[in-house]
Scaffold this active site. Sequence first.
Site, PDB file in Angstrom:
ATOM      1  N   GLY A 156      39.319  30.470   2.548  1.00 56.61           N
ATOM      2  CA  GLY A 156      39.284  31.171   3.831  1.00 56.61           C
ATOM      3  C   GLY A 156      40.385  32.220   3.842  1.00 56.61           C
ATOM      4  N   ARG A 157      40.925  32.464   5.039  1.00 54.55           N
ATOM      5  CA  ARG A 157      41.974  33.490   5.164  1.00 54.55           C
ATOM      6  C   ARG A 157      43.166  33.195   4.259  1.00 54.55           C
ATOM      7  NH1 ARG A 157      40.119  33.032  10.908  1.00 54.55           N
ATOM      8  NH2 ARG A 157      40.869  30.928  10.553  1.00 54.55           N
ATOM      9  N   ILE A 158      43.698  31.962   4.355  1.00 55.94           N
ATOM     10  CA  ILE A 158      44.906  31.643   3.580  1.00 55.94           C
ATOM     11  C   ILE A 158      44.565  31.502   2.094  1.00 55.94           C
ATOM     12  CG2 ILE A 158      46.895  30.081   3.343  1.00 55.94           C
ATOM     13  CD1 ILE A 158      46.399  29.291   6.330  1.00 55.94           C
ATOM     14  N   GLU A 267      52.876  12.249  10.189  1.00 56.71           N
ATOM     15  CA  GLU A 267      54.001  13.183  10.297  1.00 56.71           C
ATOM     16  C   GLU A 267      54.851  12.844  11.500  1.00 56.71           C
ATOM     17  OE1 GLU A 267      52.636  17.239  10.090  1.00 56.71           O
ATOM     18  OE2 GLU A 267      51.704  16.937   8.142  1.00 56.71           O
ATOM     19  N   HIS A 286      56.202  20.232   6.911  1.00 57.79           N
ATOM     20  CA  HIS A 286      55.145  21.043   7.565  1.00 57.79           C
ATOM     21  C   HIS A 286      55.706  22.390   8.057  1.00 57.79           C
ATOM     22  CE1 HIS A 286      51.067  20.650   9.839  1.00 57.79           C
ATOM     23  NE2 HIS A 286      51.315  21.898   9.511  1.00 57.79           N
TER      24      HIS A 286
HETATM   25  P1  NAP Z   1      39.842  29.476   7.461  1.00 50.20           P
HETATM   26  O1  NAP Z   1      39.936  30.953   7.321  1.00 50.20           O
HETATM   27  O2  NAP Z   1      38.907  28.905   8.473  1.00 50.20           O
HETATM   28  O3  NAP Z   1      39.535  28.858   6.015  1.00 50.20           O
HETATM   29  C1  NAP Z   1      39.106  27.579   5.778  1.00 50.20           C
HETATM   30  C2  NAP Z   1      38.140  27.586   4.620  1.00 50.20           C
HETATM   31  O4  NAP Z   1      37.805  26.237   4.313  1.00 50.20           O
HETATM   32  C3  NAP Z   1      36.843  28.339   4.942  1.00 50.20           C
HETATM   33  O5  NAP Z   1      36.566  29.252   3.915  1.00 50.20           O
HETATM   34  C4  NAP Z   1      35.808  27.202   5.014  1.00 50.20           C
HETATM   35  O6  NAP Z   1      34.529  27.560   4.561  1.00 50.20           O
HETATM   36  C5  NAP Z   1      36.403  26.186   4.069  1.00 50.20           C
HETATM   37  N1  NAP Z   1      35.874  24.836   4.346  1.00 50.20           N
HETATM   38  C6  NAP Z   1      35.752  24.218   5.529  1.00 50.20           C
HETATM   39  N2  NAP Z   1      35.235  22.987   5.366  1.00 50.20           N
HETATM   40  C7  NAP Z   1      35.001  22.855   4.052  1.00 50.20           C
HETATM   41  C8  NAP Z   1      34.461  21.809   3.265  1.00 50.20           C
HETATM   42  N3  NAP Z   1      34.044  20.656   3.804  1.00 50.20           N
HETATM   43  N4  NAP Z   1      34.366  22.008   1.925  1.00 50.20           N
HETATM   44  C9  NAP Z   1      34.759  23.170   1.372  1.00 50.20           C
HETATM   45  N5  NAP Z   1      35.281  24.190   2.064  1.00 50.20           N
HETATM   46  C10 NAP Z   1      35.401  24.035   3.387  1.00 50.20           C
HETATM   47  O7  NAP Z   1      41.257  28.856   7.830  1.00 50.20           O
HETATM   48  P2  NAP Z   1      42.711  29.346   7.383  1.00 50.20           P
HETATM   49  O8  NAP Z   1      43.290  30.234   8.419  1.00 50.20           O
HETATM   50  O9  NAP Z   1      42.646  29.804   5.960  1.00 50.20           O
HETATM   51  O10 NAP Z   1      43.483  27.940   7.462  1.00 50.20           O
HETATM   52  C11 NAP Z   1      43.079  26.835   6.653  1.00 50.20           C
HETATM   53  C12 NAP Z   1      43.782  25.564   7.066  1.00 50.20           C
HETATM   54  O11 NAP Z   1      45.145  25.612   6.644  1.00 50.20           O
HETATM   55  C13 NAP Z   1      43.891  25.329   8.575  1.00 50.20           C
HETATM   56  O12 NAP Z   1      42.726  24.738   9.119  1.00 50.20           O
HETATM   57  C14 NAP Z   1      45.092  24.423   8.701  1.00 50.20           C
HETATM   58  O13 NAP Z   1      44.707  23.075   8.700  1.00 50.20           O
HETATM   59  C15 NAP Z   1      45.916  24.736   7.443  1.00 50.20           C
HETATM   60  N6  NAP Z   1      47.183  25.412   7.759  1.00 50.20           N
HETATM   61  C16 NAP Z   1      48.360  24.760   7.465  1.00 50.20           C
HETATM   62  C17 NAP Z   1      49.563  25.379   7.719  1.00 50.20           C
HETATM   63  C18 NAP Z   1      50.856  24.690   7.380  1.00 50.20           C
HETATM   64  O14 NAP Z   1      51.818  24.871   8.092  1.00 50.20           O
HETATM   65  N7  NAP Z   1      50.926  23.943   6.303  1.00 50.20           N
HETATM   66  C19 NAP Z   1      49.607  26.646   8.311  1.00 50.20           C
HETATM   67  C20 NAP Z   1      48.398  27.273   8.599  1.00 50.20           C
HETATM   68  C21 NAP Z   1      47.189  26.639   8.323  1.00 50.20           C
HETATM   69  P3  NAP Z   1      33.512  28.499   5.378  1.00 50.20           P
HETATM   70  O15 NAP Z   1      33.949  29.917   5.086  1.00 50.20           O
HETATM   71  O16 NAP Z   1      32.184  28.174   4.828  1.00 50.20           O
HETATM   72  O17 NAP Z   1      33.674  28.152   6.837  1.00 50.20           O
END
Ligand code: NAP
Length: 326
Positions: A156-158, A267, A286
């Site tokens: 996804g974005r990250i 956590e 985190h």
């Molecule tokens: P995003 O843009 O929604 O990206 C998530 C990706 O995961 C999407 O490409 C999605 O696919 C894919 N996905 C969802 N369910 C899946 C599955 N069952 N199997 C395979 N792929 C799957 O979100 P983001 O902004 O990158 O953030 C991702 C996650 O990082 C967040 O939800 C959060 O939990 C975590 N995060 C953690 C921190 C930290 O402090 N450590 C900070 C920010 C975020 P599709 O494109 O098909 O929907």
Amino acid sequence: MKPKVFVTRKIPENVLNKMKSVCEVQIWEKEDIPVPRDVLEQQINKVEGIFCLLTDKIDEDLLQRAEKLKVISNMAVGYNNIDVAAATRRGIMVTNTPGVLTETTADLTFALLMATARRLVEASDYLKQGKWRTWSPMLLTGQDIFGATIGIIGMGRIGEAVAKRARGFSMKVLYYNRSRKPNVEEKLGATYVDLQSLLKESDYVCLLTPYTPETHHMIGKEELSLMKKTAILINTSRGGVVDEKALYEALKNGTIWAAGLDVFEQEPIPVDHPLLSLPNVVALPHIGSASLKTRMKMAELTAENMLQALAGKVPKYLVNTELIRA
Ligand code: NAP
């Protein structure tokens, strides 16, 4: 009359003042600990908006008490702390903060990858504990990053921002995602593979999916057993994506080489947790999005989402978009 809102933690003064100019704000700011459940229960039926964090569990039981609530504005991109379906059933909007934290979280993911591969924490402790006697051929040797293969689960974005960084290190980029991303394949030369192939071929496996019922324990004993003995697992998504018991065994038995973890099933992780006793674990509290600028932007966006919803507009980052289609 100004709408009443509840803010579940101390937030930057300028953001709070902006909210106070249009809302009657109650805030939990006694200590830097999550708002106790009973306080949340008392507040939830008095307010139209709640500004909350990933440490606040907004479940069905709580929402049953929310008579006037219109919006739950979460200061995070992940929203697994909220029962979104229960909110949607009650017509309550849920919002999040995507985008503004993408690059900062990708930076941290890469920093954690590098720290784990090159044993930075162990090496720093070694020096500070007075153990450094001489330069030695095999002292604190780690894994190469340049030219290695990275496997990103959740492009996804990250995930994409991490892939961009990996290209700078001439890494081969594999990815597995729910849907294919032809633009990322074209732009960054990433190769789509199935999960098993990614686990078998990658030197670094980075988890960047949201935490959902489908991704719960996505990485367990079986998946870890497919990885290379020299491979490193990096988790900056959510703790529940990994089965920590299986990970502990895999790290202890040498099934995989090391892990860099920013998130945990519980956590804060208890300090006596077995994972923290392992030298090949780099563990962080985190802090994926924790840069000054980004946390400020996240707070601003959380407030903006909330104020838009309270003004009867569609918030910029509405999670349950089915509410506006209904
Ligand atoms: P995003 O843009 O929604 O990206 C998530 C990706 O995961 C999407 O490409 C999605 O696919 C894919 N996905 C969802 N369910 C899946 C599955 N069952 N199997 C395979 N792929 C799957 O979100 P983001 O902004 O990158 O953030 C991702 C996650 O990082 C967040 O939800 C959060 O939990 C975590 N995060 C953690 C921190 C930290 O402090 N450590 C900070 C920010 C975020 P599709 O494109 O098909 O929907």
